[in-house]
Scaffold this motif. Structure first.
Motif, PDB file in Angstrom:
ATOM      1  N   ALA A 127      92.777   2.120 -44.109  1.00 35.35           N
ATOM      2  CA  ALA A 127      92.519   3.272 -44.971  1.00 35.35           C
ATOM      3  C   ALA A 127      91.039   3.422 -45.276  1.00 35.35           C
ATOM      4  O   ALA A 127      90.533   4.544 -45.423  1.00 35.35           O
ATOM      5  CB  ALA A 127      93.331   3.136 -46.263  1.00 35.35           C
ATOM      6  N   ALA A 128      90.332   2.299 -45.349  1.00 32.66           N
ATOM      7  CA  ALA A 128      88.901   2.361 -45.648  1.00 32.66           C
ATOM      8  C   ALA A 128      88.135   3.125 -44.582  1.00 32.66           C
ATOM      9  O   ALA A 128      87.133   3.796 -44.866  1.00 32.66           O
ATOM     10  CB  ALA A 128      88.339   0.947 -45.792  1.00 32.66           C
ATOM     11  N   GLU A 129      88.591   3.030 -43.341  1.00 35.40           N
ATOM     12  CA  GLU A 129      87.906   3.692 -42.234  1.00 35.40           C
ATOM     13  C   GLU A 129      88.168   5.192 -42.174  1.00 35.40           C
ATOM     14  O   GLU A 129      87.515   5.907 -41.400  1.00 35.40           O
ATOM     15  CB  GLU A 129      88.318   3.051 -40.906  1.00 35.40           C
ATOM     16  CG  GLU A 129      87.898   1.600 -40.753  1.00 35.40           C
ATOM     17  CD  GLU A 129      88.422   1.011 -39.455  1.00 35.40           C
ATOM     18  OE1 GLU A 129      87.787   1.230 -38.409  1.00 35.40           O
ATOM     19  OE2 GLU A 129      89.484   0.347 -39.498  1.00 35.40           O
ATOM     20  N   LEU A 130      89.093   5.680 -42.975  1.00 31.35           N
ATOM     21  CA  LEU A 130      89.395   7.108 -42.958  1.00 31.35           C
ATOM     22  C   LEU A 130      88.253   7.946 -43.510  1.00 31.35           C
ATOM     23  O   LEU A 130      88.240   9.164 -43.345  1.00 31.35           O
ATOM     24  CB  LEU A 130      90.676   7.385 -43.751  1.00 31.35           C
ATOM     25  CG  LEU A 130      91.964   6.837 -43.128  1.00 31.35           C
ATOM     26  CD1 LEU A 130      93.152   7.098 -44.041  1.00 31.35           C
ATOM     27  CD2 LEU A 130      92.203   7.449 -41.757  1.00 31.35           C
ATOM     28  N   THR A 131      87.284   7.304 -44.160  1.00 26.68           N
ATOM     29  CA  THR A 131      86.097   8.037 -44.623  1.00 26.68           C
ATOM     30  C   THR A 131      85.300   8.583 -43.441  1.00 26.68           C
ATOM     31  O   THR A 131      84.449   9.460 -43.614  1.00 26.68           O
ATOM     32  CB  THR A 131      85.199   7.127 -45.471  1.00 26.68           C
ATOM     33  OG1 THR A 131      84.863   5.961 -44.711  1.00 26.68           O
ATOM     34  CG2 THR A 131      85.909   6.722 -46.748  1.00 26.68           C
ATOM     35  N   ASN A 132      85.582   8.075 -42.231  1.00 27.66           N
ATOM     36  CA  ASN A 132      84.905   8.588 -41.044  1.00 27.66           C
ATOM     37  C   ASN A 132      85.389   9.979 -40.658  1.00 27.66           C
ATOM     38  O   ASN A 132      84.725  10.686 -39.902  1.00 27.66           O
ATOM     39  CB  ASN A 132      85.120   7.638 -39.849  1.00 27.66           C
ATOM     40  CG  ASN A 132      84.488   6.283 -40.071  1.00 27.66           C
ATOM     41  OD1 ASN A 132      83.476   6.165 -40.749  1.00 27.66           O
ATOM     42  ND2 ASN A 132      85.086   5.238 -39.499  1.00 27.66           N
ATOM     43  N   PHE A 133      86.550  10.367 -41.160  1.00 26.37           N
ATOM     44  CA  PHE A 133      87.082  11.704 -40.896  1.00 26.37           C
ATOM     45  C   PHE A 133      86.446  12.718 -41.843  1.00 26.37           C
ATOM     46  O   PHE A 133      86.282  12.455 -43.021  1.00 26.37           O
ATOM     47  CB  PHE A 133      88.597  11.728 -41.100  1.00 26.37           C
ATOM     48  CG  PHE A 133      89.397  11.265 -39.916  1.00 26.37           C
ATOM     49  CD1 PHE A 133      88.837  11.180 -38.645  1.00 26.37           C
ATOM     50  CD2 PHE A 133      90.728  10.945 -40.068  1.00 26.37           C
ATOM     51  CE1 PHE A 133      89.586  10.764 -37.566  1.00 26.37           C
ATOM     52  CE2 PHE A 133      91.492  10.532 -38.984  1.00 26.37           C
ATOM     53  CZ  PHE A 133      90.915  10.446 -37.728  1.00 26.37           C
ATOM     54  N   ASN A 134      86.146  13.895 -41.316  1.00 27.93           N
ATOM     55  CA  ASN A 134      85.589  14.966 -42.135  1.00 27.93           C
ATOM     56  C   ASN A 134      86.250  16.272 -41.739  1.00 27.93           C
ATOM     57  O   ASN A 134      85.948  16.845 -40.691  1.00 27.93           O
ATOM     58  CB  ASN A 134      84.069  15.054 -41.941  1.00 27.93           C
ATOM     59  CG  ASN A 134      83.431  16.033 -42.916  1.00 27.93           C
ATOM     60  OD1 ASN A 134      84.097  16.902 -43.479  1.00 27.93           O
ATOM     61  ND2 ASN A 134      82.128  15.897 -43.117  1.00 27.93           N
ATOM     62  N   GLU A 135      87.188  16.745 -42.569  1.00 30.54           N
ATOM     63  CA  GLU A 135      87.915  17.972 -42.251  1.00 30.54           C
ATOM     64  C   GLU A 135      87.021  19.209 -42.286  1.00 30.54           C
ATOM     65  O   GLU A 135      87.386  20.252 -41.733  1.00 30.54           O
ATOM     66  CB  GLU A 135      89.092  18.136 -43.215  1.00 30.54           C
ATOM     67  CG  GLU A 135      90.181  17.088 -43.024  1.00 30.54           C
ATOM     68  CD  GLU A 135      91.379  17.311 -43.915  1.00 30.54           C
ATOM     69  OE1 GLU A 135      92.188  18.219 -43.619  1.00 30.54           O
ATOM     70  OE2 GLU A 135      91.512  16.576 -44.916  1.00 30.54           O
ATOM     71  N   ALA A 136      85.859  19.099 -42.912  1.00 28.30           N
ATOM     72  CA  ALA A 136      84.949  20.244 -42.978  1.00 28.30           C
ATOM     73  C   ALA A 136      84.424  20.631 -41.595  1.00 28.30           C
ATOM     74  O   ALA A 136      83.975  21.754 -41.380  1.00 28.30           O
ATOM     75  CB  ALA A 136      83.773  19.929 -43.912  1.00 28.30           C
TER      76      ALA A 136
END
Length: 344
Positions: free
Chosen positions: A100-109
């Protein structure tokens, strides 16, 4: 009154409308000529002129009732910021995300900016179809959240999905965050496809069959229901096709709970069972074995006639049970079209 759209909406045809999964692809020499002109597969997906051309190639050759946007299910994680490449002879390779910590790599913008070439492709295809093939519908698509998640986590295709299942079982809340991101992004992506001209959408859940019932409900059924509901709220006339490959006895649950207009059957689903358990609830699509199409001959003729016998007489779209195999002779596809059209 396009035959394909009418079937999805519940109309029965004497000769069912048809298209094939992976109908644009490596079995066509004209596709391979274009594929050799680009450095990589994603370049082809993101070049509107070329993606438009390969989408139209099987329509010109075979006169299918629907064209499906040429793209790939992994453009969504690519657009979110994950590193995605395609290696010749090996398939997709991604930089794995396994916590879950690595999900900060996703950017829906970034999603729509990165996918704008896909939307331009849709606009070009729709214009071409309207002008030259007015009875042919345009299908948009996306990978279902669970199937896309397996690639996000594994970093490639997998036989046992060990990393994905481990995360889902050991940190269900963290894994649900990944599913939620993919559900939201997939919904936005499909809505944008509709806004740019597709007339129906298909949700590919290619790996739904690897899950036990509880996880199937959480990670396959519920996201599909949420995506379909969002589409219907904004575009109630746009049909949604669900393809939960390998769902087995969960097919009726999927149909009843997701609200899809049509369900794609994989090759393992007995057509007689589908007639008894699904056909009175929803349009069905499928489900010729791609290996039989590859083999051709008498077995192809018999298999096609059996499917038509069982599933014609109710809302039905003829298709394969999975994607066409690259070695399939074009003459076998021509024979298939003649059989379904009732010309032989």
């Amino acid at each position: 009154e396009k035959p394909f759209i009418n079937a999805l909406k519940g109309k029965t045809h004497t000769n069912p409308p048809m298209w094939l999964m992976r109908q644009a692809g490596r079995y066509l020499e004209e596709y391979m000529a274009i594929r050799r002109s680009v450095s990589g597969f994603l370049e082809l997906c993101y070049t509107p002129e070329l993606a438009h051309e390969v989408t139209m190639q099987p329509i010109r050759r075979f006169g299918f009732d629907a064209a499906i946007l040429f793209s790939d299910i992994l453009v969504v994680p690519d657009a979110l910021g994950q590193e995605v490449t395609f290696v010749q002879g090996e398939g997709p390779k991604l930089k794995p995300i396994r916590s879950a910590a690595e999900l900060t790599n996703f950017n829906e913008a970034w999603l729509h900016q990165r996918l704008e070439p896909v939307y331009e492709t849709i606009r070009r295809i729709r214009k071409d179809l309207d002008e030259t093939y007015p009875d042919t519908a345009l299908i948009g698509f996306a990978g279902a959240p669970w199937t896309v998640a397996t690639y996000v986590v594994e970093g490639s295709s997998s036989k046992d999905f060990a990393n994905t299942k481990s995360w889902a079982y050991q940190d269900p809340q963290g894994f649900q965050k990944l599913i939620d991101i993919l559900t939201s992004s997939t919904t936005d992506y499909l809505l944008a496809q509709i806004e740019n001209g597709v007339e129906a959408v298909q949700i590919f859940d290619s790996w739904s069959g690897v899950l036990a019932e509880n996880e199937f409900r959480k990670f396959c059924l519920k996201p599909a229901k949420k995506i379909t509901k969002a589409i219907k709220e904004k575009y109630p006339d746009i049909p949604v096709i669900g393809f939960p490959r390998g769902a087995g006895l969960m097919y009726p649950n999927y149909v009843e709970e997701t609200g899809v207009d049509c369900v794609g059957l994989d090759t393992t689903v007995p057509t007689g069972w589908a007639k008894e358990n699904l056909a009175d609830k929803v349009c069905v699509q499928g489900n010729l074995d791609p290996q039989i199409l590859l083999a051709g001959g008498e077995e192809l003729d018999k298999a096609v006639k059996n499917i038509l016998t069982d599933l014609s007489g109710q809302p039905f779209v003829f298709n394969l049970g999975h994607g066409i195999i690259k070695e399939t002779p074009v003459s076998h596809v021509e024979r298939l079209v003649d059989l379904v059209r009732g010309r032989v």
